[in-house]
Design an enzyme around this catalytic site. Structure first.
Site, PDB file in Angstrom:
ATOM      1  CG  ASP A 271      -1.365 -19.443   1.753  1.00 18.33           C
ATOM      2  OD1 ASP A 271      -0.906 -19.460   2.900  1.00 18.33           O
ATOM      3  OD2 ASP A 271      -1.249 -19.763   0.629  1.00 18.33           O
TER       4      ASP A 271
ATOM      5  CG  ASP B 274      -7.667  -3.961   3.492  1.00 17.85           C
ATOM      6  OD1 ASP B 274      -8.496  -3.647   4.080  1.00 17.85           O
ATOM      7  OD2 ASP B 274      -7.523  -3.384   2.471  1.00 17.85           O
TER       8      ASP B 274
ATOM      9  CG  ASP C 103     -12.915  -6.302   4.652  1.00 24.41           C
ATOM     10  OD1 ASP C 103     -12.535  -5.649   5.624  1.00 24.41           O
ATOM     11  OD2 ASP C 103     -13.395  -5.891   3.699  1.00 24.41           O
TER      12      ASP C 103
ATOM     13  CE1 TYR D  78      -3.481  -2.771   0.046  1.00 25.51           C
ATOM     14  CE2 TYR D  78      -4.472  -1.824   1.691  1.00 25.51           C
ATOM     15  CZ  TYR D  78      -4.435  -2.657   0.802  1.00 25.51           C
ATOM     16  OH  TYR D  78      -5.481  -3.567   0.569  1.00 25.51           O
TER      17      TYR D  78
ATOM     18  CE  LYS E 167       1.861 -17.556  -0.103  1.00 26.11           C
ATOM     19  NZ  LYS E 167       1.308 -19.142  -0.038  1.00 26.11           N
TER      20      LYS E 167
HETATM   21 MG    MG Z   1     -10.670  -2.833   3.547  1.00 30.17          MG
END
Ligand code: MG
Ligand code: NAI
Length: 326
Positions: free
Chosen positions: A199, A223, A227, A120, A167
């Protein structure tokens, strides 16, 4: 002592749930001065800028910021705002509440997400027609900072399980750095911890969230996994978050502007009100924070509930019910 709080409702349901959180804070015995700032799609349309300088200044000079959500301009608003308040840690609790039809009723997770780098950082380019690249920055310093924060958080909030998500088997250099730095912090502190490939962790979280507590993650993984956890506990209308820096912080629901329900007055204000509870904790009003969480929990259990939770109540009905319980 009066605390100045920057209030940035933003777009869509941000405009509907942010006043709910302000009403709740106003109902407590704490002196706040709320100063409103503009950000998001609407102000960009008017002025050409999604995050006007005066809003940046407001967030920088306030004791804390409450942010609702932005729409299409979300990245242009929230990434710089997180920078303005110097936040390196994004804290996202995902807790299942009694009485709700959660996919996993035994969920009590806190994602501690690195908030400044990873994919990001915005270092993207199109190097040729149809060929794009992204530079992923991971530093030892930021990785250590987020690990220290995560282990402190676990200790202060009574979580026994700390997991470092990564990872590093594929992103050997960047996630290798993240993992090495986080493990070094754990070893120095003598703290117990596990590591998990992100994962596989996604699958385990769905099947056995009760095995996990605090999860320390690189930016993107935090992130996505948070969710995912929202889905386990009843949806995005329930997840608050804090962006914490050394001297300042910003509090926002995990959800966005929800254009599909914006303007209908039926957005679930819980995530935003719970974000305000995290603001209270941050300013040292832990008892008030607990009072707000207890009130939200009781309303979630007994209703009224907004349509995302199967009810037919409005944002205002739910907010009023929370206020009544305070
Ligand atoms: Mg988000
Ligand atoms: P979203 O979180 O806005 O909505 C996803 C789904 O969850 C929708 O069906 C929505 O109705 C529902 N939902 C979300 N919050 C809710 C609430 N409080 N009560 C009831 N239902 C709720 O995410 P989406 O649809 O991916 O993005 C919509 C817009 O929001 C986009 O323009 C996106 O850029 C922006 N966004 C902004 C964020 C921010 O400002 N931090 C974060 C995520 C998205």
């Amino acid at each position: 002592m009066t605390h100045q709080i920057a209030v940035i409702p933003g777009d869509g349901i941000g405009q509907e749930v942010t006043p709910a959180a302000v009403d709740v804070l106003n109902a407590l015995d704490v002196e706040f001065e709320f100063v409103e700032g503009e950000a998001g799609d609407a102000v960009k349309e008017e002025t050409g800028e999604a995050l006007p300088q005066e809003t940046r200044d407001l967030a920088a000079e306030s004791d804390a910021t409450l942010f609702g959500a932005a729409g299409e301009t979300a990245a242009d608003v929230i990434l710089p705002l997180r920078e303005v308040v110097g936040s390196f840690a994004n804290v996202r609790p995902a807790v299942s509440y009694p009485g709700l039809d959660a996919v996993q009723p035994d969920t009590d997770l806190v994602f501690v997400r690195e908030n400044t780098e990873g994919v990001y950082s915005g270092i993207e380019s199109e190097i040729a027609d149809g060929v794009t690249t992204l530079t992923r920055v991971i530093t030892e310093e930021a990785s250590r900072d987020i690990a220290e924060f995560g282990f402190d958080y676990a200790e202060e909030n009574g979580y026994d399980d700390v997991t470092i998500a990564h990872k590093a088997n594929v992103m050997r250099t960047t996630d290798g750095e993240f993992l090495d730095a986080a493990e070094a912090v754990a070893e120095e502190r003598g703290a117990d911890y596990d590591t998990a490939l992100m994962d596989a962790l996604a699958m385990h979280l769905i099947m056995h969230p009760e095995d996990y507590g605090v999860i320390i993650c690189p930016n993107l993984a935090g992130d996505v996994l948070s969710d995912l956890a929202a889905g386990l506990v009843g949806g995005l209308g329930l997840l608050p978050s804090a962006n914490v820096g050394p001297d300042n912080a910003l509090f926002e629901p995990v959800h966005g502007s929800a254009p599909d329900i914006a303007g209908e007055g039926v957005a679930n204000p819980s995530a935003m009100i719970l974000s305000a509870a995290m603001l209270l904790d941050h300013l040292g009003y832990d008892d008030e924070g607990d009072r707000v969480r207890d009130a939200v929990e009781a309303v979630l259990d007994e209703g009224p509930r907004t349509p995302d939770l199967g009810g037919d109540a409005s944002t205002e009905d739910v907010t009023q019910a929370v206020l009544d319980r305070l």
